[in-house]
Design an enzyme around this catalytic site. Structure first.
Site, mmCIF file in Angstrom:
data_model
loop_
_atom_site.group_PDB
_atom_site.id
_atom_site.type_symbol
_atom_site.label_atom_id
_atom_site.label_comp_id
_atom_site.label_asym_id
_atom_site.label_seq_id
_atom_site.Cartn_x
_atom_site.Cartn_y
_atom_site.Cartn_z
ATOM 1 N N ASP A 115 9.289 2.549 -0.004
ATOM 2 C CA ASP A 115 8.243 3.246 0.740
ATOM 3 C C ASP A 115 8.380 2.831 2.200
ATOM 4 O O ASP A 115 7.936 1.754 2.607
ATOM 5 C CB ASP A 115 6.862 2.885 0.187
ATOM 6 C CG ASP A 115 5.741 3.616 0.931
ATOM 7 O OD1 ASP A 115 6.055 4.329 1.915
ATOM 8 O OD2 ASP A 115 4.571 3.470 0.532
ATOM 9 N N LYS A 136 4.159 8.761 9.022
ATOM 10 C CA LYS A 136 3.859 8.155 10.327
ATOM 11 C C LYS A 136 4.807 8.622 11.449
ATOM 12 O O LYS A 136 4.619 9.723 11.959
ATOM 13 C CB LYS A 136 3.784 6.642 10.173
ATOM 14 C CG LYS A 136 2.621 6.281 9.211
ATOM 15 C CD LYS A 136 2.205 4.847 9.181
ATOM 16 C CE LYS A 136 0.881 4.715 8.431
ATOM 17 N NZ LYS A 136 0.954 4.085 7.112
ATOM 18 N N TYR A 173 0.851 -1.187 0.000
ATOM 19 C CA TYR A 173 0.000 0.000 0.000
ATOM 20 C C TYR A 173 0.884 1.234 0.000
ATOM 21 O O TYR A 173 1.850 1.305 0.767
ATOM 22 C CB TYR A 173 -0.896 0.004 1.246
ATOM 23 C CG TYR A 173 -1.771 1.231 1.375
ATOM 24 C CD1 TYR A 173 -2.831 1.458 0.495
ATOM 25 C CD2 TYR A 173 -1.556 2.165 2.391
ATOM 26 C CE1 TYR A 173 -3.637 2.571 0.620
ATOM 27 C CE2 TYR A 173 -2.368 3.285 2.530
ATOM 28 C CZ TYR A 173 -3.407 3.488 1.633
ATOM 29 O OH TYR A 173 -4.203 4.593 1.768
HETATM 30 C C1 LIG Z 1 0.292 4.610 5.770
HETATM 31 C C2 LIG Z 1 1.069 4.378 4.538
HETATM 32 C C3 LIG Z 1 1.022 5.251 3.444
HETATM 33 C C4 LIG Z 1 0.063 6.398 3.380
HETATM 34 O O1 LIG Z 1 0.331 7.370 4.350
HETATM 35 P P1 LIG Z 1 -0.863 8.388 4.761
HETATM 36 O O2 LIG Z 1 -0.191 9.309 5.723
HETATM 37 O O3 LIG Z 1 -1.943 7.561 5.331
HETATM 38 O O4 LIG Z 1 -1.269 9.088 3.520
HETATM 39 C C5 LIG Z 1 1.873 5.026 2.380
HETATM 40 N N1 LIG Z 1 2.717 3.984 2.379
HETATM 41 C C6 LIG Z 1 2.784 3.112 3.405
HETATM 42 C C7 LIG Z 1 3.762 1.993 3.359
HETATM 43 C C8 LIG Z 1 1.954 3.277 4.505
HETATM 44 O O5 LIG Z 1 1.989 2.376 5.499
#
Ligand SMILES: *Cc1c(COP(=O)(O)O)cnc(C)c1O
Length: 454
Positions: free
Chosen positions: A262, A290, A167
């Site tokens: 990511d 995060k 994701y």
């Molecule tokens: C949470 C997450 C996102 C998206 O971040 P948001 O702050 O919710 O937009 C993108 N990549 C990864 C791996 C994530 O866990």
């Protein structure tokens, strides 16, 4: 009656009575949810919060400190979500609250550069050495969207490769059917994403180097970036197999593809320098979120200088943000990151705590004849309700989600707050003591029995 009592006491109380979970009083939560549904789609501002994957209604939160959440009805829960990762030091650590309080005195936003943005960039570079230049944004979604735009601008190519079950936020390019064939064109996963966008996203299974290579060869000279979660947290916790990340690194180097890690979830969590430090792999670009904001809305993307210098106003790839580098958000972020930078030993502590949880859960499942798969890397773990190993999305999908839903509700009623879906990772904070691990494990044993009628 139970809602006035701490979860620990509550738990001891019903232990002596029976294996049936005590009833939570959720009157205020339920009333708020009913109101919310009239005004907010599905009653929530982010879909997973609605509890649809596990049944029941969401719990509305009031406050939190350390390992504990308190809901609007006064129930307390031991938290294993930690805001989906950011609260690695537990909730409301004084050092972050104090930094925010001090920053507030200087006003909330300027739309002009500030000292903290420079300090934050320096700190990020120290902690994640593959980052030579970095741009702050307001969310993980913004970070990944921007990173692929930069990779496309840099390479002059259009296509990207993503991995099934990874994701990367809700940008159009990432909402592509995870199950689509690796060599065929992607189909949109959400209404509103055009086929034009979808055809530039190629998807392959995770932990299968040969599949990635095949797609690269079939699209020679067209792939701008390969983006992945180096340790996946978004299909439940799935670790990269031995040599897999290095294989992707080599593939990208050979074909001039920008390798994007990511690390929105894993950054500053699996090590100070994230998964890339843990596995010793250097990506070309990294996205962060995060933990980076200490609970405030912050994201970042960065990487090699020659790539990042494509970004406006240094280069021609446009990306901007009215509130980017916000003084309060950067104050919170700097405070939390500085603490992590200065206390590397806490990663060993988190790893030990989480290993106890994972081992204990595995043992309980074995004793009950369930043999469920428990995946763990550092302070992230998942219990998959299947007795087969889970190394990719297809295997994760073998899980018994009905049983998971029953387990989730049984845990909630015992004051343990888990992610409300099978395909999510759990996050351990430094506020989880050995004693609280015992609390978790005792609840886990009972909830597993209750969920399976054992
Ligand atoms: C949470 C997450 C996102 C998206 O971040 P948001 O702050 O919710 O937009 C993108 N990549 C990864 C791996 C994530 O866990």
């Amino acid at each position: 009656m139970f809602n006035a009592v701490g979860a620990c006491q509550r738990y001891l109380l019903f232990m002596s009575e029976s294996l049936t979970a005590p009833d939570l009083t959720l009157t205020t939560s339920d009333a708020l949810f009913t109101r919310a549904k009239d005004h907010i789609p599905g009653g929530v501002n982010s879909p997973v919060r609605a509890f649809r994957a596990v049944g029941g209604h969401p719990v509305f939160m009031q406050s939190a400190k350390g390992a504990w959440l308190t809901d609007v009805d006064g129930n307390r829960y031991l938290d294993f979500i930690n805001s989906w990762g950011p609260m690695i030091l537990g909730h409301a650590p004084d050092l972050v609250l104090n930094a925010v309080q001090e920053a507030i005195q200087g006003s909330l936003s300027f739309g002009a550069p500030t000292r903290r943005e420079v300090e934050m960039a320096e700190l990020i570079k120290q902690m994640v050495p593959s980052i030579e230049k970095v741009r702050l944004v307001n969310s993980g979604t913004e970070a990944t969207m921007s990173a692929i735009r930069v990779a496309r601008g840099y390479t002059g190519r259009n296509k990207i490769i993503k991995f099934e079950g990874c994701y990367h936020g809700h940008g159009d390019s990432f909402l592509i059917a995870a199950g689509s064939g690796a060599l065929t064109l992607g189909a949109p996963d959400s209404p509103g994403v055009t086929e034009g966008v979808a055809q530039d996203t190629l998807t392959v299974p995770y932990n299968d180097r040969a599949a990635a290579e095949q797609v690269v060869l079939a699209n020679e000279g067209q792939v701008a970036a390969l983006i992945l979660e180096p340790v996946v947290g978004n299909m439940g916790l799935v670790a990269p197999q031995e040599g897999y990340l290095q294989g992707l690194r080599d593939l990208c180097t050979q074909h001039g593809i920008v390798l994007i890690f990511d690390e929105v979830m894993t950054g500053f969590r699996l090590a100070r320098g994230g998964a890339q430090e843990l596995y010793g792999i250097t990506p070309d670009m990294t996205t962060l979120g995060k933990i980076i904001g200490g609970g405030m809305p912050v994201g970042a993307y960065g990487g090699r200088k020659d790539i990042m210098d494509q970004v406006a106003p240094a280069g021609k790839v446009y990306q901007a943000g009215t509130l980017s580098g916000n003084p309060i958000a950067t104050a919170a972020g700097i405070a939390q990151l500085t603490y992590l930078q200065e206390h590397p030993e806490l990663y060993d502590q988190l790893n030990r705590t989480t290993t106890r949880i994972a081992d204990g859960t595995r043992q309980i499942c074995q004793e009950l004849g369930l043999n469920y798969t428990v995946n763990q890397v550092g302070s992230m773990f998942s219990v998959f309700f299947t007795d087969k190993p889970v190394t990719n999305l297809e295997e994760a999908k073998q899980s018994d989600t009905e049983a998971f839903g029953r387990y989730f509700r049984a845990m909630l009623h015992r004051g343990i707050y888990l992610a409300p879906a099978q395909y999510e990772a759990l996050f351990v904070s430094t506020a989880i003591t050995d004693e609280l691990v015992d609390t978790y494990l005792t609840a886990c044993r009972e909830a597993m029995r209750e969920a399976h009628g054992l």
